[in-house]
Design a protein around this motif. Structure first.
Motif, short mmCIF file in Angstrom:
data_model
loop_
_atom_site.label_atom_id
_atom_site.label_comp_id
_atom_site.label_asym_id
_atom_site.label_seq_id
_atom_site.Cartn_x
_atom_site.Cartn_y
_atom_site.Cartn_z
N THR A 252 0.83 -1.21 0.00
CA THR A 252 0.00 0.00 0.00
C THR A 252 0.86 1.25 0.00
N ARG A 253 1.93 1.23 0.80
CA ARG A 253 2.82 2.40 0.87
C ARG A 253 3.49 2.66 -0.49
N ARG A 254 3.87 1.60 -1.19
CA ARG A 254 4.48 1.78 -2.51
C ARG A 254 3.51 2.47 -3.47
N LEU A 255 2.23 2.07 -3.42
CA LEU A 255 1.22 2.72 -4.26
C LEU A 255 1.01 4.17 -3.84
N GLU A 256 0.99 4.42 -2.55
CA GLU A 256 0.83 5.79 -2.05
C GLU A 256 1.91 6.71 -2.61
N VAL A 257 3.14 6.23 -2.62
CA VAL A 257 4.26 7.04 -3.13
C VAL A 257 4.00 7.44 -4.58
N ARG A 258 3.52 6.51 -5.38
CA ARG A 258 3.23 6.80 -6.79
C ARG A 258 2.10 7.81 -6.92
N ILE A 259 1.05 7.64 -6.12
CA ILE A 259 -0.10 8.54 -6.21
C ILE A 259 0.28 9.94 -5.77
N GLU A 260 1.04 10.05 -4.70
CA GLU A 260 1.44 11.36 -4.22
C GLU A 260 2.33 12.08 -5.23
N ALA A 261 3.12 11.31 -5.98
CA ALA A 261 3.98 11.91 -7.00
C ALA A 261 3.19 12.36 -8.22
N ASP A 262 2.13 11.64 -8.57
CA ASP A 262 1.33 11.95 -9.76
C ASP A 262 -0.10 11.46 -9.55
N PRO A 263 -0.91 12.21 -8.80
CA PRO A 263 -2.25 11.73 -8.42
C PRO A 263 -3.20 11.53 -9.59
N GLY A 264 -2.96 12.19 -10.72
CA GLY A 264 -3.86 12.06 -11.86
C GLY A 264 -3.83 10.69 -12.51
N GLN A 265 -2.86 9.85 -12.14
CA GLN A 265 -2.78 8.52 -12.76
C GLN A 265 -3.61 7.47 -12.02
N TRP A 266 -4.07 7.78 -10.79
CA TRP A 266 -4.81 6.78 -10.03
C TRP A 266 -6.30 6.87 -10.33
N MET A 267 -7.01 5.76 -10.13
CA MET A 267 -8.43 5.69 -10.45
C MET A 267 -9.27 6.22 -9.27
N TRP A 268 -9.34 7.54 -9.18
CA TRP A 268 -10.09 8.18 -8.10
C TRP A 268 -11.60 7.97 -8.24
N THR A 269 -12.06 7.48 -9.37
CA THR A 269 -13.49 7.22 -9.55
C THR A 269 -13.94 5.99 -8.76
N HIS A 270 -13.01 5.21 -8.27
CA HIS A 270 -13.34 4.00 -7.51
C HIS A 270 -13.70 4.36 -6.07
N ARG A 271 -14.70 3.70 -5.51
CA ARG A 271 -15.08 3.91 -4.10
C ARG A 271 -14.14 3.07 -3.22
N ARG A 272 -12.96 3.58 -2.98
CA ARG A 272 -11.94 2.80 -2.27
C ARG A 272 -12.18 2.77 -0.77
N TRP A 273 -12.74 3.83 -0.20
CA TRP A 273 -12.85 3.91 1.25
C TRP A 273 -14.25 3.60 1.78
N LYS A 274 -15.29 4.14 1.19
CA LYS A 274 -16.67 3.94 1.67
C LYS A 274 -16.75 4.21 3.18
N PRO A 275 -16.60 5.48 3.58
CA PRO A 275 -16.49 5.83 5.00
C PRO A 275 -17.59 5.25 5.89
N LYS A 276 -18.84 5.24 5.44
CA LYS A 276 -19.93 4.73 6.28
C LYS A 276 -19.76 3.24 6.56
N ARG A 277 -19.37 2.49 5.52
CA ARG A 277 -19.18 1.05 5.70
C ARG A 277 -17.96 0.77 6.56
N VAL A 278 -16.93 1.60 6.45
CA VAL A 278 -15.75 1.43 7.29
C VAL A 278 -16.11 1.68 8.74
N ALA A 279 -16.92 2.71 9.00
CA ALA A 279 -17.34 3.03 10.37
C ALA A 279 -18.13 1.85 10.96
#
Length: 284
Positions: A252-279
């Motif tokens: 996960t950390r390796r992916l974070e490094v890539r996203i922080e360097a170039d966030p436009g390449q990651w699929m932000w359209t995906h519901r990765r967190w779903k805060p209500k379900r996580v809670a």
């Protein structure tokens, strides 16, 4: 039927124009109708709440552009393989991967929905690697049949997610094979791992598979170039074997490094967190 007609018509265009046209239509027509810009903004507000509105829009435009290009290029496996042969494969983990292939040591390549993972796989296949794929079937059976066929045309074997597919994947790896998987999807039964500062349910199964088969767990990325056509396949150093949670935290950390360097390449359209379900998951 509409999608097949579009693929047939745009298939007559040169590939660069095909990708650019698809990007334009998705960004201007499909994405607003599907609420993708709002979803990207919601995800960015959740993990990076101080992001200026203009910057959020820029990231959304690039992320949706990348998604549109990835969708249409999947329907031309032959072109993808040709492009894979033309662009470089680099990274500190490449010598390790080459040695593993030569010795028959099993390898599990792992990535996220960043840039173009399938182009990176195509680059390896074009160089003579046999890289198995694991994919999640689409809910539409007609689209799914073609989706799987395209994936197979890039390179066999291909396994569908599920019990039977997982058994096949493990057997392939255990016999000294190489496989490629993506891990960054919401896994309701997964373990909460911090991802861009927020807890994200993450499956530990890929780390478990690597441990059970003694496979090298190697993160890799297909990084799209600014022209939206070219890409670089980058093979990173293997993640050391150990506790599965620690292994997937490092992935996960390796992916974070890539996203922080170039966030436009990651699929932000995906519901990765779903805060209500996580809670709710935390409460349970």
């Amino acid at each position: 039927m509409a999608l097949n007609a579009y693929i047939a018509v745009t298939g007559l265009l040169p590939v660069r124009r095909r990708l650019a046209l698809t990007s334009l239509l998705v960004r201007r027509l499909a994405a607003p109708a599907l609420g993708w810009y709002d979803r990207v903004a919601d995800n960015l507000d959740f993990v990076w709440p101080d992001t200026p509105a203009k910057r959020k829009r820029e990231i959304a435009e690039r992320a949706i552009d990348n998604l549109a290009r990835a969708l249409i290029e999947n329907y031309d496996p032959a072109e993808m393989l040709a492009r894979g042969a033309a662009y470089p494969v680099t990274g500190p983990g490449l010598p390790v991967l080459e040695e593993a292939r030569a010795s028959g040591h099993p390898v599990l390549l792992i990535t996220g929905h960043y840039g173009s993972p399938i182009c990176a796989r195509a680059a390896l296949v074009a160089r003579g690697y046999t890289v198995a794929g694991l994919l999640r079937p689409m809910s539409n059976p007609f689209m799914n049949a073609r989706y799987i066929r395209n994936y197979r045309e890039v390179g066999e074997p291909v396994f569908e997610q599920g019990r039977r597919g997982t058994i096949g994947l493990i057997r392939h790896i255990r016999e000294g094979g190489i496989a490629a998987v993506a891990f960054d999807v919401f896994e309701s039964s997964g373990t909460l791992i911090p991802f861009l500062g927020q807890p994200a349910p993450t499956a530990l199964s890929f780390a478990d598979i690597a441990l059970k088969t003694d496979a090298l767990l190697i993160p890799y990325f297909g990084i799209r170039r600014p022209d939206g056509f070219g890409f670089d396949a980058v093979i990173e150093d293997p993640v050391p074997h150990g506790d599965p949670l620690e292994m997937m935290t490092e992935v996960t950390r390796r992916l974070e490094v890539r996203i922080e360097a170039d966030p436009g390449q990651w699929m932000w359209t995906h519901r990765r967190w779903k805060p209500k379900r996580v809670a709710k998951y935390r409460e349970e």
